[in-house]
Write a protein that holds these residues in place. Structure first.
Motif, PDB file in Angstrom:
ATOM      1  N   TYR A   1       0.185   6.438 -10.527  1.00 21.72           N
ATOM      2  CA  TYR A   1       1.126   5.758 -11.415  1.00 21.72           C
ATOM      3  C   TYR A   1       1.369   4.343 -10.901  1.00 21.72           C
ATOM      4  CZ  TYR A   1       5.591   4.507 -13.593  1.00 21.72           C
ATOM      5  OH  TYR A   1       6.591   3.856 -14.278  1.00 21.72           O
ATOM      6  N   ILE A   2       1.520   3.384 -11.821  1.00 20.58           N
ATOM      7  CA  ILE A   2       1.848   2.007 -11.453  1.00 20.58           C
ATOM      8  C   ILE A   2       3.330   1.776 -11.727  1.00 20.58           C
ATOM      9  CG2 ILE A   2       1.282  -0.422 -11.718  1.00 20.58           C
ATOM     10  CD1 ILE A   2      -1.346   0.424 -12.999  1.00 20.58           C
ATOM     11  N   TRP A   3       4.042   1.374 -10.701  1.00 14.98           N
ATOM     12  CA  TRP A   3       5.488   1.230 -10.785  1.00 14.98           C
ATOM     13  C   TRP A   3       5.915   0.305 -11.930  1.00 14.98           C
ATOM     14  CZ3 TRP A   3       8.807  -3.041  -9.710  1.00 14.98           C
ATOM     15  CH2 TRP A   3      10.153  -2.714  -9.618  1.00 14.98           C
ATOM     16  N   ALA A   4       6.850   0.819 -12.752  1.00 18.90           N
ATOM     17  CA  ALA A   4       7.503   0.060 -13.825  1.00 18.90           C
ATOM     18  C   ALA A   4       6.572  -0.359 -14.948  1.00 18.90           C
ATOM     19  CB  ALA A   4       8.221  -1.175 -13.255  1.00 18.90           C
TER      20      ALA A   4
ATOM     21  N   GLN B   1       0.857  -1.182   0.000  1.00 20.26           N
ATOM     22  CA  GLN B   1       0.000   0.000   0.000  1.00 20.26           C
ATOM     23  C   GLN B   1       0.898   1.238   0.000  1.00 20.26           C
ATOM     24  OE1 GLN B   1      -2.732   0.206   3.360  1.00 20.26           O
ATOM     25  NE2 GLN B   1      -4.192   1.310   2.106  1.00 20.26           N
ATOM     26  N   ARG B   2       0.932   1.942  -1.109  1.00 19.74           N
ATOM     27  CA  ARG B   2       1.765   3.135  -1.192  1.00 19.74           C
ATOM     28  C   ARG B   2       0.984   4.439  -1.393  1.00 19.74           C
ATOM     29  NH1 ARG B   2       5.254  -0.929  -2.705  1.00 19.74           N
ATOM     30  NH2 ARG B   2       7.418  -0.671  -2.004  1.00 19.74           N
ATOM     31  N   PRO B   3       0.145   4.541  -2.412  1.00 22.89           N
ATOM     32  CA  PRO B   3      -0.488   5.844  -2.672  1.00 22.89           C
ATOM     33  C   PRO B   3      -1.438   6.255  -1.554  1.00 22.89           C
ATOM     34  CG  PRO B   3      -0.700   4.349  -4.565  1.00 22.89           C
ATOM     35  CD  PRO B   3      -0.253   3.528  -3.408  1.00 22.89           C
ATOM     36  N   VAL B   4      -1.466   7.562  -1.291  1.00 24.11           N
ATOM     37  CA  VAL B   4      -2.459   8.121  -0.372  1.00 24.11           C
ATOM     38  C   VAL B   4      -2.673   9.574  -0.770  1.00 24.11           C
ATOM     39  CG1 VAL B   4      -0.723   8.742   1.381  1.00 24.11           C
ATOM     40  CG2 VAL B   4      -3.121   8.446   2.046  1.00 24.11           C
TER      41      VAL B   4
ATOM     42  N   GLY C   1       3.606  -2.227  -7.544  1.00 27.68           N
ATOM     43  CA  GLY C   1       2.204  -1.856  -7.704  1.00 27.68           C
ATOM     44  C   GLY C   1       1.932  -0.368  -7.772  1.00 27.68           C
ATOM     45  N   PRO C   2       0.726   0.054  -7.343  1.00 26.65           N
ATOM     46  CA  PRO C   2       0.382   1.475  -7.339  1.00 26.65           C
ATOM     47  C   PRO C   2       1.421   2.257  -6.538  1.00 26.65           C
ATOM     48  CG  PRO C   2      -1.521   0.119  -6.783  1.00 26.65           C
ATOM     49  CD  PRO C   2      -0.334  -0.784  -6.763  1.00 26.65           C
ATOM     50  N   TYR C   3       1.867   3.390  -7.096  1.00 31.10           N
ATOM     51  CA  TYR C   3       3.070   4.001  -6.542  1.00 31.10           C
ATOM     52  C   TYR C   3       2.825   5.368  -5.915  1.00 31.10           C
ATOM     53  CZ  TYR C   3       8.101   3.625  -6.149  1.00 31.10           C
ATOM     54  OH  TYR C   3       9.373   3.491  -5.658  1.00 31.10           O
TER      55      TYR C   3
END
Length: 492
Positions: free
Chosen positions: A326-329, A236-239, A311-313
């Protein structure tokens, strides 16, 4: 050092003053290159591995405010609250007349000369206070730094178990709270203003952190509002906060939401082939109100034949509360509509993402997404060479800032797309954490170091705070992005 446009003229403008003894710096957690093919030299996180380039050196508190000592004295120590503070807050939010006027997120409203009944702040008025919230990822803490005094007033654990690996932080439009995403899952809300904190143990005062060396147990810090677990998820990254609805009678922003995105099927901090989940939470309670699933075939977490990904970045919202991440890579950006929860997957994008006050997404190449053609547009008249993946942020003068190679930050005009100046900073590693505070100052936080730099938008003078512990921070960490899209309506 400042480079004006493409010129090589330079001038050191850093301001480093008083030094206070501090703990030694730790290691960070970043390292492998992103395999995305669009734009910048993209550096990315590698699960829980630590970077070997963590900045070493003297770990000292350094500020550039001449009167820092007096200001620190005035902010030290816990606040007190009255016994009926909670009742008063509830009454202000729920006890208003049915005919009270409210304005939605987009309304361009003049709040007038001030309402004597206000318990919040005037609409888009000068902020009463301003904080930047920086994640000390390896320490599993978040620092609350006063952007005007350059004093770290508090430090908090980001999860009840003192784990989680926090990285992204998002500040509400009124500055009253921060939401923190843990890469190993979980969202935490913390109040900025002690007036909002709750005297849970009824001892007549607010028991909360008073500085970087005073990290309280999670359950004992009375400024931590709530923590939301996502037990079935592994990353879980984006917030990102939405602004919510402005109540002109009380001058309080209500119905604020928090966007986040998760994945599962991987090790902690990673995801597998099950797709992506987007969640919208109540900013008041942390309850998940909406969830949508985007299949792996449309929005994959993994990279090619590799069975894991990050995943979601990064994420940001536009002036309508729509989510962009953005989705990583993957070279993909996803847009989720606030009203319908319908989503669109857009080709392109790079490591960093923001949305400008005209509602247009930017990446860290930098490039701007044309919302009519859904094509990415390149800058003109120069370049801003990447430093290995960077956050991006718009200042109050319509400039998009990012980290550049050689230990600096640079900007491009968001309308003309012309490359502007480069400002070189006292630290030379990648200043991945890029943000703008509500007063318009640019912030740059070097990866895995101990410092955070505040840049004057007019003179490029640099003020430095030294006292962090291996930060990895990448988000709207000072609230300037949300404030920009809320208070500076699109003109087109």
């Amino acid at each position: 050092m400042v480079l004006r446009g493409a010129s090589a003229g330079s001038l050191y403008v850093s301001s480093l003053l008083s030094a206070l003894a501090l703990m030694a710096a730790g290691c960070g957690d970043d390292g492998t290159p992103d395999t995305g093919t669009n734009g910048d030299e993209i550096g990315a996180e590698q699960g829980d591995e630590q970077d070997t380039d963590a900045e070493q050196g003297d770990s000292q508190d350094v500020t550039s405010a001449d009167d820092q000592g007096e200001e620190e004295d005035s902010t030290a120590g816990p606040d007190t609250t009255s016994d009926d503070q909670g009742e008063e807050e509830s009454a202000s939010e729920e006890g208003m007349d049915e005919g009270a006027t409210k304005f939605d997120t987009l309304s361009d409203v003049d709040a007038g000369s001030g309402n004597p009944n206000c318990v919040g702040g005037e609409l888009c008025d000068e902020a009463e206070f301003s904080y930047i919230w920086i994640a000390n990822s390896s320490e599993n803490t978040v620092s609350k730094i006063n952007t005007r005094t350059m004093v770290e007033e508090s430090r908090f654990y980001s999860r009840p178990d003192q784990g989680g690996s926090p990285s992204r932080t998002s500040v509400s439009v009124d500055g009253r709270a921060v939401a923190i995403a843990n890469r190993q899952v979980g969202i935490t809300k913390i109040w900025a203003d002690h007036d909002d904190c709750v005297d849970a143990n009824t001892n007549g005062m607010i028991d909360t952190s008073t500085g970087k060396d005073d990290v309280r147990p999670f359950a004992e810090d009375e400024c931590i509002a709530w923590h939301k677990e996502f037990p079935d998820m592994t990353v879980q990254r984006p917030v990102a906060w939405t602004s919510g609805t402005y109540n002109e009678e009380t001058c309080v922003w209500e119905d604020q939401k928090i966007w986040t995105a998760t994945g599962n099927g991987g090790s902690p901090g990673q995801c597998g082939t099950t797709g992506i989940w987007v969640h919208r939470l109540s900013g008041d309670t942390g309850d998940v109100e909406d969830t949508i699933h985007i299949p792996h075939a449309e929005a994959p977490c993994t990279i090619g034949n590799i069975e894991w990904g990050l995943g979601p970045y990064g994420a940001a919202v536009d002036n309508e509360g729509n989510l962009w991440f953005y989705i990583w890579a993957q070279g993909k950006v996803v847009n989720v509509n606030y009203e319908t929860l319908e989503y669109q997957v857009i080709q392109g994008g790079s490591y960093g993402i923001t949305v400008d006050s005209e509602g247009r997404p930017w990446d860290d190449v930098p490039r701007r997404l044309n919302l009519d053609t859904m094509q990415w547009e390149n800058v003109q008249g120069g370049s801003l060479p990447g430093a290995g993946g960077s956050g991006v942020a718009q200042d109050l003068q319509g400039r998009i800032w990012k980290s550049v190679s050689g230990g600096g930050v640079g900007w491009v005009d968001m309308e003309t797309m012309q490359v502007g100046d480069t400002v070189y900073l006292p630290t030379t590693n990648n200043h991945r954490g890029i943000g703008v505070d509500v007063d318009g100052f640019i912030w740059a936080v070097p990866l895995n170091g101990t410092t955070a730099h505040k840049i004057d938008p007019d003179t490029y003078e640099v003020f430095t705070y030294d006292g962090l512990n291996a930060p990895y921070t990448y988000s709207d960490m000072a609230g300037g992005q949300l404030s920009n899209v809320t208070c500076n309506e699109p003109q087109g």
